[in-house]
Motif scaffolding. Structure first.
Motif, PDB file in Angstrom:
ATOM      1  N   UNK A  18       0.847  -1.191   0.000  1.00 28.35           N
ATOM      2  CA  UNK A  18       0.000   0.000   0.000  1.00 28.35           C
ATOM      3  C   UNK A  18       0.881   1.240   0.000  1.00 28.35           C
ATOM      4  N   UNK A  19       0.670   2.097  -0.981  1.00 29.11           N
ATOM      5  CA  UNK A  19       1.342   3.390  -1.048  1.00 29.11           C
ATOM      6  C   UNK A  19       0.326   4.464  -0.683  1.00 29.11           C
ATOM      7  N   UNK A  20       0.610   5.187   0.388  1.00 33.11           N
ATOM      8  CA  UNK A  20      -0.334   6.177   0.902  1.00 33.11           C
ATOM      9  C   UNK A  20       0.203   7.577   0.679  1.00 33.11           C
ATOM     10  N   UNK A  21      -0.526   8.357  -0.102  1.00 34.64           N
ATOM     11  CA  UNK A  21      -0.153   9.752  -0.309  1.00 34.64           C
ATOM     12  C   UNK A  21      -0.405  10.519   0.989  1.00 34.64           C
ATOM     13  N   UNK A  22       0.627  11.217   1.465  1.00 35.03           N
ATOM     14  CA  UNK A  22       0.511  11.899   2.758  1.00 35.03           C
ATOM     15  C   UNK A  22       1.224  13.245   2.688  1.00 35.03           C
ATOM     16  N   UNK A  23       0.540  14.192   2.048  1.00 32.02           N
ATOM     17  CA  UNK A  23       1.053  15.560   1.949  1.00 32.02           C
ATOM     18  C   UNK A  23      -0.075  16.506   2.334  1.00 32.02           C
ATOM     19  N   UNK A  24      -0.432  16.532   3.635  1.00 32.84           N
ATOM     20  CA  UNK A  24      -1.634  17.260   4.055  1.00 32.84           C
ATOM     21  C   UNK A  24      -1.566  18.763   3.822  1.00 32.84           C
ATOM     22  N   UNK A  25      -0.358  19.322   3.805  1.00 30.23           N
ATOM     23  CA  UNK A  25      -0.254  20.768   3.651  1.00 30.23           C
ATOM     24  C   UNK A  25      -0.831  21.254   2.326  1.00 30.23           C
ATOM     25  N   UNK A  26      -0.786  20.407   1.296  1.00 26.78           N
ATOM     26  CA  UNK A  26      -1.337  20.812   0.001  1.00 26.78           C
ATOM     27  C   UNK A  26      -2.417  19.856  -0.496  1.00 26.78           C
TER      28      UNK A  26
END
Length: 248
Positions: A18-26
């Motif tokens: 599982x690859x989880x995108x985790x860039x909450x700032x944008x």
């Protein structure tokens, strides 16, 4: 097993990475950093014999907010990322429980299977900032109903997960995305690794042929549009939280 890149988390369980995108700032927008980190993570998956398939998902309430207008990726890097997903020798399954905008729909189009929950929402918003869904059309046109794609590309309207499944942006939609994916992941675990690779190659051959034929032209179009006066006004208006000057 888990590990972390600056904007992409990687976890592995019973053959599924599982690859989880985790860039909450944008809001997981496709910045130069996110595109690089995701591409690197996909490369590792393609080289790992323990990986039967890849699930692409996200933290927070947004799968991907489209291109990062403050730190946009090079259009060629975005093209390379989409092609990487298509050409990866492992099936890629999108798990969407939040909002998807613009370039994020290009990621979904590149995935082999895509499932969305009831809180997922979609919009092709490029025309509202003065550009067009040029590069992402490479992956979005093949699975999507042409009439629906015309409507949503020309208007920028929002639509829900049921409509996304009806028109081909998603494979399936339902109340619980993990319930939807349970039989899918079970099926992938039961499949021969070599058979999965060869079947994916068979299914994506024509898409990749058209992709490679059109990529240069559409990359150039994207570059020209983002350099236009309309795009400067549209992006500025978006960042300032106002309507562009052309809105009637």
């Amino acid at each position: 097993m888990t590990d972390t890149a600056p904007s992409v988390h990687r976890a592995h369980h019973r053959g599924i990475t599982t690859l989880t995108l985790d860039s909450p700032a944008n809001r997981n927008a496709l910045s130069a950093t996110l595109v690089r980190d995701l591409s690197d993570a996909l490369t590792r998956c393609g080289e790992d014999d323990d990986v039967r398939a890849v699930v692409l998902t996200h933290t927070g309430n947004t799968f991907c907010a489209g291109a990062d207008l403050r730190d946009p990726p090079d259009p060629k890097a975005m093209v390379a990322l989409l092609r990487h997903i298509l050409d990866l020798p492992r099936p890629v399954v999108a798990r969407v429980t939040g909002q998807v905008r613009a370039g994020g729909l290009g990621l979904l189009g590149a995935c082999d299977i895509a499932a969305g929950g009831p809180d997922a929402g979609f919009a092709l918003t490029e025309v509202r900032i003065g550009v067009a869904p040029a590069v992402i059309s490479l992956t979005l046109r093949p699975p999507t109903d042409p009439r629906a794609l015309a409507r949503y590309s020309l208007t920028g309207e929002r639509f829900g997960s049921a409509e996304a499944a009806r028109i081909g942006v998603l494979t399936m939609a339902g109340a619980d995305v993990d319930d939807l994916l349970e039989p899918v992941l079970d099926g992938l675990r039961r499949a021969s690794p070599r058979a999965l690779t060869e079947t994916k190659r068979l299914l994506t051959a024509k898409v990749l042929e058209n992709f490679d034929r059109d990529a240069s032209e559409l990359t150039s179009l994207s570059t020209r549009l983002f350099a236009s006066a309309d795009a400067r006004e549209g992006v500025t208006a978006f960042l300032e939280g106002r309507d562009p000057g052309w809105v009637l």
